[in-house]
Design a protein around this motif. Structure first.
Motif, PDB file in Angstrom:
ATOM      1  N   PRO A  67      51.858 -35.184 -15.261  1.00 32.16           N
ATOM      2  CA  PRO A  67      53.079 -35.289 -14.591  1.00 32.16           C
ATOM      3  C   PRO A  67      52.461 -35.309 -12.563  1.00 32.16           C
ATOM      4  CG  PRO A  67      53.755 -33.442 -16.184  1.00 32.16           C
ATOM      5  CD  PRO A  67      51.945 -33.772 -16.402  1.00 32.16           C
ATOM      6  N   ASN A 150      45.688 -27.913 -16.827  1.00 33.89           N
ATOM      7  CA  ASN A 150      46.899 -27.145 -17.448  1.00 33.89           C
ATOM      8  C   ASN A 150      46.284 -25.575 -18.417  1.00 33.89           C
ATOM      9  OD1 ASN A 150      49.451 -28.063 -17.269  1.00 33.89           O
ATOM     10  ND2 ASN A 150      48.689 -29.587 -18.647  1.00 33.89           N
ATOM     11  N   THR A 153      45.401 -23.847 -15.190  1.00 35.56           N
ATOM     12  CA  THR A 153      46.873 -22.766 -14.621  1.00 35.56           C
ATOM     13  C   THR A 153      47.289 -21.910 -14.966  1.00 35.56           C
ATOM     14  OG1 THR A 153      47.115 -25.202 -13.460  1.00 35.56           O
ATOM     15  CG2 THR A 153      48.973 -23.667 -13.567  1.00 35.56           C
ATOM     16  N   ASN A 176      57.358 -26.204 -24.738  1.00 35.04           N
ATOM     17  CA  ASN A 176      56.045 -27.099 -24.889  1.00 35.04           C
ATOM     18  C   ASN A 176      55.563 -28.223 -24.307  1.00 35.04           C
ATOM     19  OD1 ASN A 176      58.117 -28.287 -23.632  1.00 35.04           O
ATOM     20  ND2 ASN A 176      58.946 -30.467 -25.077  1.00 35.04           N
ATOM     21  N   GLY A 178      52.400 -29.431 -22.103  1.00 38.89           N
ATOM     22  CA  GLY A 178      50.780 -29.065 -21.842  1.00 38.89           C
ATOM     23  C   GLY A 178      50.225 -27.586 -21.272  1.00 38.89           C
ATOM     24  N   ALA A 179      50.950 -27.587 -19.614  1.00 37.49           N
ATOM     25  CA  ALA A 179      50.554 -26.021 -19.852  1.00 37.49           C
ATOM     26  C   ALA A 179      51.405 -24.361 -20.434  1.00 37.49           C
ATOM     27  CB  ALA A 179      51.749 -26.227 -18.099  1.00 37.49           C
ATOM     28  N   ARG A 199      64.616 -27.292 -24.005  1.00 35.50           N
ATOM     29  CA  ARG A 199      65.191 -27.902 -24.260  1.00 35.50           C
ATOM     30  C   ARG A 199      65.366 -27.965 -25.830  1.00 35.50           C
ATOM     31  NH1 ARG A 199      65.305 -32.786 -20.077  1.00 35.50           N
ATOM     32  NH2 ARG A 199      63.958 -33.338 -20.356  1.00 35.50           N
ATOM     33  N   ARG A 201      66.764 -30.601 -28.965  1.00 37.91           N
ATOM     34  CA  ARG A 201      66.350 -31.227 -29.275  1.00 37.91           C
ATOM     35  C   ARG A 201      66.816 -31.216 -30.933  1.00 37.91           C
ATOM     36  NH1 ARG A 201      62.105 -31.761 -27.654  1.00 37.91           N
ATOM     37  NH2 ARG A 201      62.372 -30.124 -25.359  1.00 37.91           N
ATOM     38  N   TYR A 268      55.821 -23.350 -11.043  1.00 31.90           N
ATOM     39  CA  TYR A 268      54.725 -23.674 -10.839  1.00 31.90           C
ATOM     40  C   TYR A 268      54.974 -25.274 -10.893  1.00 31.90           C
ATOM     41  CZ  TYR A 268      54.314 -23.997 -15.801  1.00 31.90           C
ATOM     42  OH  TYR A 268      54.276 -24.138 -17.201  1.00 31.90           O
ATOM     43  N   MET A 271      60.265 -29.700 -13.229  1.00 35.97           N
ATOM     44  CA  MET A 271      60.609 -31.166 -13.947  1.00 35.97           C
ATOM     45  C   MET A 271      61.747 -31.134 -13.574  1.00 35.97           C
ATOM     46  SD  MET A 271      57.734 -31.648 -15.108  1.00 35.97           S
ATOM     47  CE  MET A 271      58.397 -33.096 -15.892  1.00 35.97           C
ATOM     48  N   TYR A 293      53.047 -20.878  -6.790  1.00 37.74           N
ATOM     49  CA  TYR A 293      51.387 -21.139  -7.824  1.00 37.74           C
ATOM     50  C   TYR A 293      50.829 -22.404  -7.725  1.00 37.74           C
ATOM     51  CZ  TYR A 293      47.190 -21.178  -9.662  1.00 37.74           C
ATOM     52  OH  TYR A 293      45.605 -21.561  -9.577  1.00 37.74           O
ATOM     53  N   MET A 295      47.597 -25.022  -8.907  1.00 35.10           N
ATOM     54  CA  MET A 295      45.569 -24.766  -9.172  1.00 35.10           C
ATOM     55  C   MET A 295      45.267 -25.240  -7.956  1.00 35.10           C
ATOM     56  SD  MET A 295      44.950 -23.672 -12.190  1.00 35.10           S
ATOM     57  CE  MET A 295      42.869 -23.043 -11.305  1.00 35.10           C
ATOM     58  N   PHE A 348      61.161 -35.299 -24.260  1.00 35.05           N
ATOM     59  CA  PHE A 348      61.184 -34.756 -26.164  1.00 35.05           C
ATOM     60  C   PHE A 348      60.364 -35.005 -26.798  1.00 35.05           C
ATOM     61  CE2 PHE A 348      66.130 -35.028 -24.844  1.00 35.05           C
ATOM     62  CZ  PHE A 348      65.977 -33.959 -24.070  1.00 35.05           C
ATOM     63  N   LYS A 352      51.017 -34.881 -25.552  1.00 40.65           N
ATOM     64  CA  LYS A 352      50.294 -35.937 -24.296  1.00 40.65           C
ATOM     65  C   LYS A 352      49.993 -36.120 -24.066  1.00 40.65           C
ATOM     66  CE  LYS A 352      49.472 -33.044 -20.697  1.00 40.65           C
ATOM     67  NZ  LYS A 352      50.588 -33.189 -19.317  1.00 40.65           N
TER      68      LYS A 352
HETATM   69  N1  NAP Z   1      51.641 -25.720  -9.824  1.00 46.72           N
HETATM   70  C1  NAP Z   1      50.074 -26.466 -11.012  1.00 46.72           C
HETATM   71  O1  NAP Z   1      49.250 -26.168 -10.266  1.00 46.72           O
HETATM   72  C2  NAP Z   1      50.391 -26.994 -11.980  1.00 46.72           C
HETATM   73  C3  NAP Z   1      49.706 -27.276 -12.717  1.00 46.72           C
HETATM   74  C4  NAP Z   1      49.650 -27.757 -13.748  1.00 46.72           C
HETATM   75  C5  NAP Z   1      50.970 -28.490 -14.321  1.00 46.72           C
HETATM   76  N2  NAP Z   1      51.944 -28.142 -13.425  1.00 46.72           N
HETATM   77  C6  NAP Z   1      53.529 -28.747 -13.496  1.00 46.72           C
HETATM   78  O2  NAP Z   1      53.962 -27.829 -14.188  1.00 46.72           O
HETATM   79  C7  NAP Z   1      54.577 -28.743 -15.510  1.00 46.72           C
HETATM   80  C8  NAP Z   1      54.107 -29.154 -17.088  1.00 46.72           C
HETATM   81  O3  NAP Z   1      53.456 -30.235 -16.811  1.00 46.72           O
HETATM   82  P1  NAP Z   1      52.348 -30.137 -18.078  1.00 46.72           P
HETATM   83  O4  NAP Z   1      51.266 -31.526 -17.879  1.00 46.72           O
HETATM   84  O5  NAP Z   1      51.984 -29.653 -18.909  1.00 46.72           O
HETATM   85  O6  NAP Z   1      53.460 -31.258 -18.369  1.00 46.72           O
HETATM   86  P2  NAP Z   1      54.325 -32.582 -19.831  1.00 46.72           P
HETATM   87  O7  NAP Z   1      52.958 -31.699 -20.720  1.00 46.72           O
HETATM   88  O8  NAP Z   1      54.150 -33.661 -19.198  1.00 46.72           O
HETATM   89  O9  NAP Z   1      55.208 -31.573 -20.408  1.00 46.72           O
HETATM   90  C9  NAP Z   1      56.552 -31.845 -19.602  1.00 46.72           C
HETATM   91  C10 NAP Z   1      57.266 -30.896 -20.032  1.00 46.72           C
HETATM   92  O10 NAP Z   1      58.694 -30.990 -19.486  1.00 46.72           O
HETATM   93  C11 NAP Z   1      59.306 -30.861 -19.996  1.00 46.72           C
HETATM   94  N3  NAP Z   1      60.443 -31.471 -18.697  1.00 46.72           N
HETATM   95  C12 NAP Z   1      60.494 -32.736 -18.708  1.00 46.72           C
HETATM   96  N4  NAP Z   1      61.979 -33.496 -17.603  1.00 46.72           N
HETATM   97  C13 NAP Z   1      62.213 -31.839 -18.358  1.00 46.72           C
HETATM   98  C14 NAP Z   1      63.667 -31.964 -17.240  1.00 46.72           C
HETATM   99  N5  NAP Z   1      64.922 -33.420 -16.539  1.00 46.72           N
HETATM  100  N6  NAP Z   1      64.336 -30.791 -17.446  1.00 46.72           N
HETATM  101  C15 NAP Z   1      63.665 -29.738 -17.952  1.00 46.72           C
HETATM  102  N7  NAP Z   1      62.538 -29.787 -17.908  1.00 46.72           N
HETATM  103  C16 NAP Z   1      62.130 -30.993 -18.552  1.00 46.72           C
HETATM  104  C17 NAP Z   1      58.940 -31.172 -20.708  1.00 46.72           C
HETATM  105  O11 NAP Z   1      60.654 -31.306 -21.600  1.00 46.72           O
HETATM  106  P3  NAP Z   1      60.787 -32.242 -23.175  1.00 46.72           P
HETATM  107  O12 NAP Z   1      59.988 -32.157 -24.598  1.00 46.72           O
HETATM  108  O13 NAP Z   1      62.078 -31.461 -23.110  1.00 46.72           O
HETATM  109  O14 NAP Z   1      61.321 -33.782 -22.473  1.00 46.72           O
HETATM  110  C18 NAP Z   1      58.394 -31.147 -20.979  1.00 46.72           C
HETATM  111  O15 NAP Z   1      57.935 -29.576 -21.551  1.00 46.72           O
HETATM  112  C19 NAP Z   1      55.127 -30.327 -14.366  1.00 46.72           C
HETATM  113  O16 NAP Z   1      56.003 -29.926 -12.967  1.00 46.72           O
HETATM  114  C20 NAP Z   1      53.202 -30.006 -13.657  1.00 46.72           C
HETATM  115  O17 NAP Z   1      53.799 -30.823 -12.087  1.00 46.72           O
HETATM  116  C21 NAP Z   1      52.240 -27.859 -11.739  1.00 46.72           C
END
Ligand code: NAP
Length: 359
Positions: A67, A150, A153, A176, A178-179, A199, A201, A268, A271, A293, A295, A348, A352
């Motif tokens: 993301p 991830n 993090t 579900n 990646g994190a 969520r 599904r 962190y 979404m 947080y 990373m 859903f 990745k």
């Molecule tokens: N702060 C940090 O250092 C840090 C580090 C890593 C990741 N992150 C953040 O953590 C989040 C997840 O990253 P990722 O790489 O693990 O993501 P990812 O693998 O792409 O997965 C996206 C997740 O977001 C959910 N989602 C998408 N749209 C949504 C909505 N409108 N309402 C609720 N849930 C929703 C998806 O659920 P569905 O299957 O239901 O669509 C899925 O669980 C992102 O926001 C990313 O930027 C932050």
């Protein structure tokens, strides 16, 4: 329709001029303006610069689309690389050429970025040797490709905010993601229980089985927690002292309701693109603590530190032993990048998109 896109790049004097001053490897995903990722990102082909005494040449093996990459291309992420630039914050590659004075890495090492904006969506990179870090030998490629964002993090959020003992419980939404998958596995490796919210599904049972196979203690939907089922989840589980929030909006209220009083919620991700909603009473009467947080900040502060080395070594060791698997993913050839960028924006999928550079 990929060839016309490339053809257009080769033949556009304007675009060639625009990209002439950046270090683009043999094949790279480049963008010159912010916008819809699959529209503004282009596949380019140019020569690599020579390797000098302090630099290395890397053949990239795999690089995910996260993301944060999407948000950076859209221009809404706090990291704003000068344009044009190559996309991609993380990935794994193999060192195939080493400058004469390089001591940090050697030929054949698998390496990941040591800086926050390497531009990993390219088949080859020539960069200063200290812009990459070697991984322990025999680290699986997909663990290497996904460890820096991830998995790190998840590791830090489970380590840095609340002192957790085996048997303690952690709560998370977007379980579900990646994190989220990394949280489940790292928690399980440490003997922690996890309550995982996703969520609602159509294929919930399939997703539940998958997350349980990673070590999830309980998997529930946001919807089910609005009714009496919330109580059932906790019947045999201790109340969570730590909750991890990647969603924001109303989902935060669900987390608060399930937490132990005095617990900590680490936000962190956002979404839902909604502000974190916090009922006033939860702060006053339940003493819930909120922190954020990032990373990237940790990596910046701890680059090449003992803690960073310890964390990567531990994560790769779990990767080798099978306690940490890469997130469920689809390997996509670089040439199919546009469909991969679009797929990341679909709900859903629980999958990745990871770019591969073989073809
Ligand atoms: N702060 C940090 O250092 C840090 C580090 C890593 C990741 N992150 C953040 O953590 C989040 C997840 O990253 P990722 O790489 O693990 O993501 P990812 O693998 O792409 O997965 C996206 C997740 O977001 C959910 N989602 C998408 N749209 C949504 C909505 N409108 N309402 C609720 N849930 C929703 C998806 O659920 P569905 O299957 O239901 O669509 C899925 O669980 C992102 O926001 C990313 O930027 C932050």
């Amino acid at each position: 329709m990929k060839f016309p896109r490339l053809y257009q790049c080769f033949n556009s004097v304007e675009i060639k001029r625009l990209y002439s001053d950046i270090q683009v490897a043999a094949r790279a995903l480049v963008y010159a303006e912010h916008g819809d990722p699959s529209k503004v990102v282009q596949l380019m082909e140019t020569d690599l610069p020579p390797v000098d005494s302090s630099s290395v040449k890397i053949k990239m093996l795999a690089s995910p689309i996260n993301p944060a990459d999407i948000n950076t291309i859209q221009g809404v992420y706090p990291i704003k690389p000068a344009l044009p630039t190559v996309g991609g914050f993380e990935g794994v590659g193999e060192v195939i050429e080493v400058g004469g004075q390089v001591t940090e890495v050697k030929l054949g090492d698998r390496v990941i970025p040591a800086t926050n904006n390497l531009g990993t969506w390219r088949s080859h990179i020539v960069c200063p040797a200290n812009h990459v870090s070697p991984l322990p030998q025999d680290t699986p490629v997909m663990i290497g490709a996904t460890v820096r964002v991830n998995a790190c993090t998840a590791y830090r959020m489970l380590a840095d905010f609340v002192e957790l003992q085996p048997g303690d419980c952690v709560l998370q939404n977007a379980a579900n993601s990646g994190a989220g998958q990394a949280v489940i596995q790292i928690a399980a490796a440490r003997g922690l229980k996890t309550i995982n919210i996703v969520r609602d599904r159509p294929d919930f049972d399939k997703l539940k089985s998958y997350l349980e196979s990673l070590g999830a203690t309980a998997v529930v939907t946001e919807e089910s927690l609005k009714g009496k089922d919330a109580a059932k989840v906790f019947k045999e589980l201790p109340r969570p002292k730590l909750a991890l929030n990647a969603v924001g909006g109303k989902s935060t209220i669900t987390l608060i309701k399930l937490m132990e009083p005095g617990g900590t919620i680490v936000t962190y991700g956002g979404m839902s693109r909604q502000p974190v909603l916090v009922p006033t009473g939860s702060l006053i009467f339940n003493d819930v603590k909120f922190v954020g947080y990032w990373m990237t900040r940790w990596h910046d502060k701890h680059a090449n530190s003992i803690e960073a080395n310890h964390m990567i070594t531990q994560l790769c060791q779990w990767g080798k032993s099978g306690q940490l698997r890469a997130p469920n993913h689809k390997l996509v050839p670089l040439s199919d990048f546009a469909s991969a960028l679009d797929a990341v924006l679909q709900p859903f999928t629980s999958q990745k998109q990871i770019l591969s550079f073989d073809t």
